[in-house]
Each structure stands twice: as C-alpha cells, then as structure tokens.
Design a protein around this motif. Structure first.
Motif: not given
Length: 420
Positions: A289-301, A384-396
């Motif tokens: 999951l930390q190598k090459d997986y990404y998630v779209a979100s409507s907010a900062l993590p 309410s928005t058309r924007q997304s923040v792109i996130l990546k898993p990171d255990a640290t």
C-alpha cells in the motif's frame, strides 16, 4: 492570508458562539413551530436551551472503523462548542444511533429520530440516504450531511454532501495518474467497484475521463461481501491494464493491492476516499500500500502539519487517547463544524427552523473549513467542490496518509456534469 493562519482562525471560529439569544419573551412562529426565545424562530429539535441533532452511523458493520472515528469527532465538536458557550445561547445535543450498515436499522433509526432533531450531522451509507431522499425533500425538510458522496444525492435542498462526488473524485484520481505519466492515451485501466450507488457512480467518472483521455475501462463489479480480490487481479492482469481504480472498502483495497504485489504485478492503484483505513498498514498488505497506492480526498489528512488538521489531531488524541487517527476524524469534525457554521448564520437571521437552516446553508458560497479545500454550498445541484487532494499511505505519518498533490481539479472534472 497565509493558509496556516487562516486555517487556525477557521478552526477557532468553530468554537465561537454567535449571537447568544436572550430569554425575554416568547412568540409562536408563523408556521406553527415551537415557541422561540429572543425573537429567534425555532422548529423541530430546538428549544430555548438546546439544539438537538442526530447521527446515523455504522459502528458495527462494514464501515465500523470509519463510523467510530466520525462519531467521536462529532462528539468532540459538540463538547468544544458547548464549552465555548454553545450556539445561539443554546447547547448542542447529539443523539447517535448505530445502524450497523443494515438498511432496515438505518431507516428505523431515521424514522425514530427525525421528529425530535433539527437535522442530521451524519448519515453513513448512500443507499440508505437515497432511500429516504424523497421523504426528506417532500415532508421532513431537515438538513442531512451524509458520509456519502454519490451524485445521486445532488439536487436535494436538504441532503448536502461535503466534498466532491464519487464520479468527480474518480476523475481527479485518474487525472493524477495521467499527470504523472503513469498512463497514457491508448492504455487500459481496470476498475474494481462495489455494485450499487457508490461503485457505479465512481464508474461513471472513470468512463468520463477515459473517454476524454483515450483510455479503455475494464470493469470488475464486486459485492461488499467479496473480500478476496484474487480473481479480479487475475482478470485485470490478463486484460493488460496499466493501472487500477478501486471503488470499494478498505478490505477490498488491501486485498487488491496485496494480491497484485504478491504476484509481481506492479501497476499504480488509485482509490476513492472510502477505500483506505490506516489499520491496513499493519497487515501483510501494508508495504504494498505504501509503494504505489493513492487515494483521492476532499480534505487534508489528519496527519497534515497544516494548522487545522494538526489542532484537530491534538484535541482528538487528548479526548480519545486509546483511539487511532484516521481521515474519518476529519470527515466527522468538518461535517459537524459545517452544521455549526450554518446554525450560526441561521441564528443571525433569527430563524432556527429547518427552512431557516436550509436558507443559511445556501448563503455559504466560499466556505474554508481549514482543511485544504474551499466549498460552495449555494447550488444544491452541484458538489461543494470539484477538487481533490491526492494522498499516499505512509506508516510514519499520524493517520497513515500524506499529501502527494494539493487540492486541484483535473481539467476533465471542471467540465464534467456530476450524475450525468
């Protein structure tokens, strides 16, 4: 204004009581609602001393970890708000019902609470929200902020999502891969998705950007009870796809990524906001999951160092030291904070009826909640928005997610009509 200072100001504003109402005199409202104090009209769920809200959550079903985080974050918002004096001279009361992602329980809980609350700060499960949409729009008219982002919920004056709908979110996720040149015109992309509202709305977005970018979508429809993605990985690998979208739950995402990695199939995988939980990082799929997986979100993590998420993370850990951090905390708190902002505006307009709340929400055209995205609630037919923040898993990182791309809308998302 500097984003950090602005975010801190917004978060602080959540806790500020607006326009405390006096207790001199009562008047019956024109539409037969309950008596009101201080010249403020009051409707269902509102007394001279309290504003009652409902939360319909899943703490024992498929989204149990999300439901717990969302609910605790909203209880934190209520506690902070009341400690600061409440809203409109009234304390906030949040009544929680766990439906366990069971449709009958969800509808029964809605029916039970609806007459006694002003609205719902949470309703998990887009199929369940859709099931009562006609009733909400037709007779109940109470504001519902769902933890669901299906475009099928657009158009209602009373059911208002916070963030991009699943179709727009998927366009932004695939757009990120295009921007990074991980895929290109002529490629095939796979899409593993839940049957039903969530997955099929996401598929609409995948097909839209595929048509725009010259991609081909290879579909794999699954059920929420399907937890082993071995067959889906084999089919997509055989089809020669160059990337995969997953519009399912955390378990399915972890299986998909883990099975692909175990088989030596290295392609980028992107998911919707519901397709990750930090607990996955402690499973055998964690490294993949930390190598090459990404998630779209409507907010900062929740692990962001920006002022809004950082302040929330500290407050949440202080209140719930035995609970982990995840993005459900952000989703729950921001939904509660939005409801609070609406109540403050309705109080200033001296109308705490359900119609007053509806009108107050429509006035929020540039609402910055301090979590990276500005929202416009003036048009019920639009997200309410058309924007997304792109996130990546990171255990640290606290909460297990880091930002790899700040909030933005893919070109295809800006001209796409959600729900089309």
């Amino acid at each position: 204004m500097n984003r950090r200072r602005h975010a801190a100001a917004v978060l602080a504003a959540v806790l500020v009581v607006t326009g405390a109402a006096g207790c001199s005199g009562k008047a019956k409202t024109a539409d037969g609602d309950k008596p009101a104090a201080g010249g403020v009209k009051a409707g269902a769920g509102v007394s001279d001393k309290t504003i009652k809200l409902g939360a319909l959550t899943d703490m024992t079903g498929v989204y149990a970890s999300l439901g717990k985080s969302v609910t605790q974050a909203q209880q934190l918002w209520v506690k902070q708000t009341n400690a600061a004096g409440g809203i409109c001279g009234r304390t906030i009361e949040l009544t929680v019902r766990d439906h366990g992602y069971d449709p009958q329980k969800a509808l029964a809980a809605y029916t039970e609470l609806e007459p006694s609350v002003l609205g719902f700060a949470q309703f998990i499960g887009s199929p369940f929200v859709a099931a009562v949409k006609q009733r909400i729009d037709g007779q109940d008219k109470g504001l519902v902020i769902p933890q669901a982002w299906s475009a099928s919920l657009l158009g209602s004056p009373y059911i208002r999502t916070v963030g991009a709908t699943y179709d727009v979110e998927t366009i932004n996720a695939v757009g990120y891969l295009l921007d990074q040149k991980r895929i290109a015109s002529g490629d095939k992309i796979g899409h593993v998705y839940f049957e039903g509202d969530y997955g099929e709305n996401s598929l609409t977005g995948a097909k839209a950007i595929a048509a725009e970018a010259g991609l081909t979508v290879v579909e794999q429809k699954i059920k929420p009870t399907d937890n082993d993605m071995t067959a889906q990985v084999a089919a997509l690998k055989q089809a020669g796809v160059k990337a995969v979208v997953v519009s399912a739950g955390p378990r399915q995402a972890a299986s998909l990524v883990g099975v692909a990695a175990a088989g030596g199939w290295n392609v980028p995988i992107v998911g919707n906001n519901s397709a990750f939980a930090p607990q996955l990082l402690a499973t055998p799929a964690g490294a993949a999951l930390q190598k090459d997986y990404y998630v779209a979100s409507s907010a900062l993590p929740i692990g962001s160092t920006e002022a809004g998420p950082a302040a929330l993370a500290a407050a949440y850990k202080a209140e719930y030291p035995d609970s982990g951090l995840d993005n459900g905390v952000v989703a729950g708190f921001t939904a509660g904070a939005l409801f609070g902002e609406v109540l403050k505006k309705a109080c200033a307009d001296k109308d705490l009826t359900r119609e007053g709340v509806r009108a107050a929400l429509l006035s929020l055209k540039s609402y910055d909640n301090g979590f990276g995205v500005t929202h416009d609630f003036s048009d019920p037919k639009a997200p309410s928005t058309r924007q997304s923040v792109i996130l990546k898993p990171d255990a640290t990182v606290p909460g297990g997610m880091k930002v790899v791309k700040e909030a933005a809308a893919a070109p295809a998302a800006t001209k796409f009509t959600p729900g089309s």
